[in-house]
Structure formats: structure tokens, C-alpha cells
Motif scaffolding. Structure first.
Motif, PDB file in Angstrom:
ATOM      1  N   VAL A   1       0.872  -1.171   0.000  1.00 37.87           N
ATOM      2  CA  VAL A   1       0.000   0.000   0.000  1.00 37.87           C
ATOM      3  C   VAL A   1       0.916   1.231   0.000  1.00 37.87           C
ATOM      4  O   VAL A   1       1.893   1.274   0.745  1.00 37.87           O
ATOM      5  CB  VAL A   1      -0.919   0.029   1.240  1.00 37.87           C
ATOM      6  CG1 VAL A   1      -1.909   1.189   1.137  1.00 37.87           C
ATOM      7  CG2 VAL A   1      -1.651  -1.293   1.400  1.00 37.87           C
ATOM      8  N   VAL A   2       0.592   2.233  -0.819  1.00 37.23           N
ATOM      9  CA  VAL A   2       1.477   3.398  -0.940  1.00 37.23           C
ATOM     10  C   VAL A   2       0.704   4.698  -0.750  1.00 37.23           C
ATOM     11  O   VAL A   2      -0.519   4.741  -0.888  1.00 37.23           O
ATOM     12  CB  VAL A   2       2.182   3.431  -2.318  1.00 37.23           C
ATOM     13  CG1 VAL A   2       2.964   2.154  -2.548  1.00 37.23           C
ATOM     14  CG2 VAL A   2       1.181   3.664  -3.448  1.00 37.23           C
ATOM     15  N   THR A   3       1.478   5.736  -0.441  1.00 37.23           N
ATOM     16  CA  THR A   3       0.936   7.098  -0.427  1.00 37.23           C
ATOM     17  C   THR A   3       2.070   8.059  -0.748  1.00 37.23           C
ATOM     18  O   THR A   3       3.246   7.744  -0.509  1.00 37.23           O
ATOM     19  CB  THR A   3       0.287   7.450   0.917  1.00 37.23           C
ATOM     20  OG1 THR A   3      -0.451   8.672   0.795  1.00 37.23           O
ATOM     21  CG2 THR A   3       1.321   7.622   2.018  1.00 37.23           C
ATOM     22  N   ASP A   4       1.705   9.220  -1.290  1.00 34.82           N
ATOM     23  CA  ASP A   4       2.687  10.244  -1.614  1.00 34.82           C
ATOM     24  C   ASP A   4       1.946  11.555  -1.813  1.00 34.82           C
ATOM     25  O   ASP A   4       0.810  11.563  -2.300  1.00 34.82           O
ATOM     26  CB  ASP A   4       3.465   9.880  -2.887  1.00 34.82           C
ATOM     27  CG  ASP A   4       4.755  10.664  -3.032  1.00 34.82           C
ATOM     28  OD1 ASP A   4       4.682  11.905  -3.211  1.00 34.82           O
ATOM     29  OD2 ASP A   4       5.838  10.052  -2.962  1.00 34.82           O
ATOM     30  N   VAL A   5       2.593  12.661  -1.445  1.00 34.01           N
ATOM     31  CA  VAL A   5       1.982  13.969  -1.658  1.00 34.01           C
ATOM     32  C   VAL A   5       1.933  14.324  -3.142  1.00 34.01           C
ATOM     33  O   VAL A   5       1.198  15.218  -3.549  1.00 34.01           O
ATOM     34  CB  VAL A   5       2.735  15.069  -0.889  1.00 34.01           C
ATOM     35  CG1 VAL A   5       2.615  14.841   0.610  1.00 34.01           C
ATOM     36  CG2 VAL A   5       4.214  15.126  -1.310  1.00 34.01           C
ATOM     37  N   ASN A   6       2.721  13.626  -3.940  1.00 33.75           N
ATOM     38  CA  ASN A   6       2.749  13.842  -5.388  1.00 33.75           C
ATOM     39  C   ASN A   6       1.869  12.794  -6.067  1.00 33.75           C
ATOM     40  O   ASN A   6       2.264  11.623  -6.177  1.00 33.75           O
ATOM     41  CB  ASN A   6       4.180  13.747  -5.911  1.00 33.75           C
ATOM     42  CG  ASN A   6       4.280  13.981  -7.401  1.00 33.75           C
ATOM     43  OD1 ASN A   6       3.269  14.206  -8.081  1.00 33.75           O
ATOM     44  ND2 ASN A   6       5.486  13.917  -7.935  1.00 33.75           N
ATOM     45  N   PRO A   7       0.693  13.168  -6.556  1.00 34.93           N
ATOM     46  CA  PRO A   7      -0.208  12.191  -7.187  1.00 34.93           C
ATOM     47  C   PRO A   7       0.426  11.485  -8.382  1.00 34.93           C
ATOM     48  O   PRO A   7       0.147  10.311  -8.628  1.00 34.93           O
ATOM     49  CB  PRO A   7      -1.413  13.032  -7.613  1.00 34.93           C
ATOM     50  CG  PRO A   7      -1.359  14.249  -6.759  1.00 34.93           C
ATOM     51  CD  PRO A   7       0.087  14.511  -6.513  1.00 34.93           C
ATOM     52  N   GLU A   8       1.284  12.185  -9.118  1.00 33.33           N
ATOM     53  CA  GLU A   8       1.911  11.580 -10.282  1.00 33.33           C
ATOM     54  C   GLU A   8       2.828  10.428  -9.882  1.00 33.33           C
ATOM     55  O   GLU A   8       2.923   9.407 -10.583  1.00 33.33           O
ATOM     56  CB  GLU A   8       2.692  12.635 -11.069  1.00 33.33           C
ATOM     57  CG  GLU A   8       3.341  12.104 -12.341  1.00 33.33           C
ATOM     58  CD  GLU A   8       2.356  11.456 -13.293  1.00 33.33           C
ATOM     59  OE1 GLU A   8       2.748  10.473 -13.968  1.00 33.33           O
ATOM     60  OE2 GLU A   8       1.190  11.896 -13.366  1.00 33.33           O
ATOM     61  N   ALA A   9       3.524  10.569  -8.752  1.00 33.70           N
ATOM     62  CA  ALA A   9       4.382   9.485  -8.275  1.00 33.70           C
ATOM     63  C   ALA A   9       3.563   8.243  -7.960  1.00 33.70           C
ATOM     64  O   ALA A   9       3.970   7.119  -8.271  1.00 33.70           O
ATOM     65  CB  ALA A   9       5.162   9.937  -7.036  1.00 33.70           C
TER      66      ALA A   9
ATOM     67  N   VAL B   1      -0.706  -3.176  -6.467  1.00 33.73           N
ATOM     68  CA  VAL B   1      -0.470  -2.189  -5.405  1.00 33.73           C
ATOM     69  C   VAL B   1      -1.711  -1.316  -5.248  1.00 33.73           C
ATOM     70  O   VAL B   1      -2.365  -0.951  -6.230  1.00 33.73           O
ATOM     71  CB  VAL B   1       0.760  -1.326  -5.730  1.00 33.73           C
ATOM     72  CG1 VAL B   1       0.904  -0.175  -4.739  1.00 33.73           C
ATOM     73  CG2 VAL B   1       2.023  -2.186  -5.730  1.00 33.73           C
ATOM     74  N   THR B   2      -2.027  -0.969  -4.007  1.00 35.60           N
ATOM     75  CA  THR B   2      -3.128  -0.048  -3.734  1.00 35.60           C
ATOM     76  C   THR B   2      -2.578   1.237  -3.119  1.00 35.60           C
ATOM     77  O   THR B   2      -1.449   1.265  -2.631  1.00 35.60           O
ATOM     78  CB  THR B   2      -4.167  -0.663  -2.786  1.00 35.60           C
ATOM     79  OG1 THR B   2      -3.512  -1.048  -1.559  1.00 35.60           O
ATOM     80  CG2 THR B   2      -4.806  -1.896  -3.404  1.00 35.60           C
ATOM     81  N   ALA B   3      -3.401   2.290  -3.159  1.00 33.23           N
ATOM     82  CA  ALA B   3      -2.950   3.590  -2.657  1.00 33.23           C
ATOM     83  C   ALA B   3      -3.966   4.167  -1.698  1.00 33.23           C
ATOM     84  O   ALA B   3      -5.173   3.911  -1.810  1.00 33.23           O
ATOM     85  CB  ALA B   3      -2.724   4.556  -3.815  1.00 33.23           C
ATOM     86  N   VAL B   4      -3.472   4.967  -0.745  1.00 32.19           N
ATOM     87  CA  VAL B   4      -4.328   5.733   0.158  1.00 32.19           C
ATOM     88  C   VAL B   4      -3.911   7.192   0.064  1.00 32.19           C
ATOM     89  O   VAL B   4      -2.837   7.516  -0.465  1.00 32.19           O
ATOM     90  CB  VAL B   4      -4.222   5.232   1.614  1.00 32.19           C
ATOM     91  CG1 VAL B   4      -4.763   3.816   1.742  1.00 32.19           C
ATOM     92  CG2 VAL B   4      -2.767   5.282   2.112  1.00 32.19           C
ATOM     93  N   ASP B   5      -4.742   8.078   0.561  1.00 30.77           N
ATOM     94  CA  ASP B   5      -4.514   9.507   0.376  1.00 30.77           C
ATOM     95  C   ASP B   5      -3.506  10.108   1.340  1.00 30.77           C
ATOM     96  O   ASP B   5      -2.825  11.084   1.001  1.00 30.77           O
ATOM     97  CB  ASP B   5      -5.841  10.271   0.490  1.00 30.77           C
ATOM     98  CG  ASP B   5      -6.792   9.953  -0.648  1.00 30.77           C
ATOM     99  OD1 ASP B   5      -6.305   9.642  -1.755  1.00 30.77           O
ATOM    100  OD2 ASP B   5      -8.017   9.997  -0.427  1.00 30.77           O
ATOM    101  N   THR B   6      -3.421   9.562   2.549  1.00 32.97           N
ATOM    102  CA  THR B   6      -2.599  10.208   3.572  1.00 32.97           C
ATOM    103  C   THR B   6      -1.720   9.205   4.313  1.00 32.97           C
ATOM    104  O   THR B   6      -2.014   8.000   4.355  1.00 32.97           O
ATOM    105  CB  THR B   6      -3.479  10.924   4.613  1.00 32.97           C
ATOM    106  OG1 THR B   6      -4.219   9.941   5.359  1.00 32.97           O
ATOM    107  CG2 THR B   6      -4.433  11.906   3.943  1.00 32.97           C
ATOM    108  N   VAL B   7      -0.668   9.717   4.922  1.00 30.73           N
ATOM    109  CA  VAL B   7       0.207   8.897   5.756  1.00 30.73           C
ATOM    110  C   VAL B   7      -0.567   8.342   6.953  1.00 30.73           C
ATOM    111  O   VAL B   7      -0.354   7.192   7.366  1.00 30.73           O
ATOM    112  CB  VAL B   7       1.422   9.711   6.227  1.00 30.73           C
ATOM    113  CG1 VAL B   7       2.220   8.942   7.276  1.00 30.73           C
ATOM    114  CG2 VAL B   7       2.318  10.078   5.049  1.00 30.73           C
TER     115      VAL B   7
END
Length: 379
Positions: free
Chosen positions: A222-230, A241-247
Motif C-alpha cells: 500500500v502506498v501514499t505520496d503527496v505527489n499524485p503523479e508518483a 499495489v493499492t494507494a491511500v490519500d494520507t500517511v
């Protein structure tokens, strides 16, 4: 990404604050601090050498303006002192024949950086006769090291066309993965990551490469980053892989086994540690512990913390190898040793009844003490 905040709180205090740190604090003890100025180019810089017990001091050159500091010059000096000391411990635990040093060029690199300024800085590095070896850090890049190397031979992090290794993110991420295997082995009894859930905060160069290895190892990521493009680049490369919005969503996820901070430092603090649900913290970010005592809070919560300056040492192992004529296979084999170092730290921590950070410091200090007084030619 490396933490860009001043490393020492209160850096805008009196002049005696820095001198006290240098000469009297347990975090001082630096061998040499050089203040550099070249008015025609606008260069103002600090080079801090903490220790040469193991060999020439090795550490990057940071180019930063310290915009939030009341006194940028003093903030830069305080930052250089702390970062140099940290490099002593990192290099010792990486098994390198290098002590710790760090340099800071004061100012906004977007406005101030020129080849002339870098050459002036390079001449100051050369004047130390090999006591300090430089490399990239915040605000400096491979092409900058190529310029600096034109006037001194104690420059690493250069481009392959200039005899260097180029981007160090490959071996940095590889070292993080090795430390993660050791962490899983210590915590779960097996280094296998198949089915283990890993949350990666920050998927820039190092974080993305780490995700590649985790997916290949069969982990659920699971990942997150302040840069949406990353994030988009990671998801495009790895549909699993899945993503979430915040740390905070990673911190509070009860299904995560491992939390891997790979962006800014200071992420483990009085607010975030109580939120953490993963049993292991092992990531590439520098200076993850916001202040002394956080390592005890993690231990009391039963969280195994892999010391960041061990975990992310693959990069410094890579640049150190340049001094011998870079060979990727040789540097990778050295970085693979991060796994055994992490294992040793965890075992020592358990035996001594201390957090892993304390155990790591003790191992590093023993190596430094053993080497002190040994004749080591620098030139």
C-alpha cells in the motif's frame, strides 16, 4: 527524499549555542569546522568534519537557504554539525573506511547556484587535502558533482561519463529491502515477505524501487505520496499495489505488518507513534525520529524500529565505492551486508535490553574506538 529542515532546534539562538555544541555537548566533538566564503560568486559554506578515525570524512553537500530560520548562517552551521556526526555513525555501521563529514552551501540553489560558485566550493574541499570527501545531498545533483570534481579529486556521486556511479537510489532501495528482510526475520521468525503487508510512504525514486522489490517478493503493498503523479506511476507499473490519500491512513491500518517511511524526516513523533499499528518500521527517510525518546516510545509499544541511518546506507556505500573505480557488483555485495548489520543490531538490542538505535550507536562507537589512533593516509 532527504529531510530539508534544520537538524538542530533553536539554531537561531546565541553564538554560544553552536560553540557549546561543538566543544562541550555529547553531540559535538567535531575534529574540524571550516567556514568558507567567496564573495565574487556569493559562496558561503560550512564544512564540518566530525571524525576521521575510520578514514577520510565522507558526506554530502547540502545547498539550502534555511528560509524559516531567523539566522540562516547559524542554522546552516548547526545543521552541518549534526549531519556530520550522523555520517560518522552511518559510515561506521556500513563498514566503510570513512569517518563522518557534511557540508552546507547557504542559499537558494535556484537563484545562487552557478558553475563558478561550485568551482569555488570545490577548491575549498581540495584545500582539506582529502580529509573530507563530498557527494550529493539536498539541493545538489550528479551534474553539480561533475563540476566540483573539475577542481578536486575528493568528489563522489559523479555521472558515469565522469567516472562515477550516477544515481544512488538503486543501492539505497536495495539496502532498505535487505534491512526489511532482517526486520521480518527478527520479528516474525522468517525473512519471507510473501503475504506480508507493507505500507510505503513516499514513492519517489527510492520508494518506487523499493515497491518493485516488495512486489517481486510477494508482499501486499500500500502506498501514499503527496505527489499524485508518483503514485500513478507506481500503480501503472504494479496493478496489485493499492494507494491511500494520507500517511495517517497507513499509520492506522491494522493490517500492515511493516511501515516504510521513505519521504521526509521527523515522521515518528508524539502524534504519529500512538497511531502506528504496524509491528515494524523500516524505511529510507533520514532522521525519522523527531526527537530523543521516540525510540523508547516505539519499543514500549512493541514496535521494532530499524535505525534509518543503517537502513538507508546503500547510497553512501555506492558513492564510497567510486573512490576505487566504481564497480556495481562490488558495491551491491557491500550493500547486501546491511541485512547482517541489521540482524546484529537487533540481537544486540535484545541482549542489552535497549532500543535498536542505542544498540546501533554502541556497535558504531566500538568500531570507531578500535580504529582511533590508527595511521590512515588521506591523500
Amino acid at each position: 527524499m532527504t529531510d530539508v529542515r534544520p537538524a538542530v532546534e533553536g539554531a537561531s539562538g546565541t553564538e554560544a549555542d553552536v560553540l557549546t555544541t561543538l566543544f562541550h555537548s555529547e553531540h559535538g566533538g567535531h575534529e574540524q569546522v571550516v567556514l568558507c566564503q567567496d564573495r565574487p560568486t556569493g559562496l558561503r559554506a560550512v564544512i564540518a568534519i566530525h571524525s576521521t578515525a575510520l578514514g577520510p570524512a565522507l558526506g554530502g553537500t547540502r545547498f539550502f537557504a534555511y528560509p524559516d530560520a531567523a539566522d540562516p548562517e547559524r542554522a546552516a552551521l548547526a545543521d552541518a554539525l549534526k549531519l556530520a556526526r550522523g555520517m560518522t555513525y552511518k559510515n561506521a555501521l556500513a563498514g566503510l573506511e570513512h569517518g563522518g563529514g557534511k557540508a552546507v552551501i547557504i542559499g537558494d540553489p535556484e537563484k545562487l547556484k552557478t558553475d563558478e560558485l561550485l568551482l569555488a566550493y570545490g577548491r575549498f574541499v581540495a584545500s582539506l587535502g582529502g580529509r573530507y570527501v563530498t557527494a550529493c545531498d539536498v539541493g545538489t545533483y550528479v551534474q553539480d558533482m561533475d563540476v566540483i570534481a573539475r577542481v578536486n579529486r575528493w568528489t563522489t556521486g559523479r555521472s558515469p561519463s565522469s567516472g562515477g556511479a550516477g544515481d544512488s537510489s538503486v543501492l539505497t532501495s536495495y539496502g532498505v529491502f535487505q534491512a526489511m528482510l532482517a526486520s521480518a526475520e527478527h520479528r516474525f521468525g522468517s525473512p519471507e515477505l510473501v503475504g506480508r503487508a507493507v505500507g510505503v510512504a513516499g514513492v519517489g525514486k527510492v520508494g518506487h524501487l523499493l515497491v518493485d522489490q516488495l512486489v517481486e517478493a510477494g508482499a501486499r503493498v500500500v502506498v501514499t505520496d503527496v505527489n499524485p503523479e508518483a503514485v500513478r506511476r507506481v500503480l501503472a507499473a504494479h496493478p496489485s499495489v493499492t494507494a491511500v490519500d494520507t500517511v495517517d491512513e497507513l499509520l492506522t491500518d491494522p493490517t500492515l505488518d511493516i511501515y516504510a517511511p521513505c519521504a521526509l524526516g521527523g515522521v515518528l513523533n508524539d502524534r504519529t507513534v500512538p497511531l502506528l499499528r504496524a509491528g515494524i518500521v523500516c524505511g529510507a527517510a533520514n532522521n525519522q525520529l523527531a526527537h530523543p525518546g521516540v525510540e523508547k516510545d516505539l519499543a514500549e509499544r512493541g514496535v521494532l524500529y530499524a535505525p534509518d541511518y543503517v537502513v538507508n546506507s546503500g547510497g553512501v556505500i555506492q558513492v564510497a565505492d567510486e573512490l576505487n573505480g566504481f564497480e556495481f557488483a562490488r558495491a551491491k555485495a557491500k550493500a547486501a551486508g546491511i541485512r547482517s548489520t541489521a540482524r546484529e543490531i537487533f540481537q544486540r538490542a535484545e541482549a542489552d535490553g535497549v532500543p535498536p538505535v542505542v544498540a546501533a550507536d554502541r556497535i558504531a562507537e566500538a568500531r570507531i574506538a578500535q580504529a582511533r589512533g590508527t595511521d590512515r593516509p588521506f591523500a
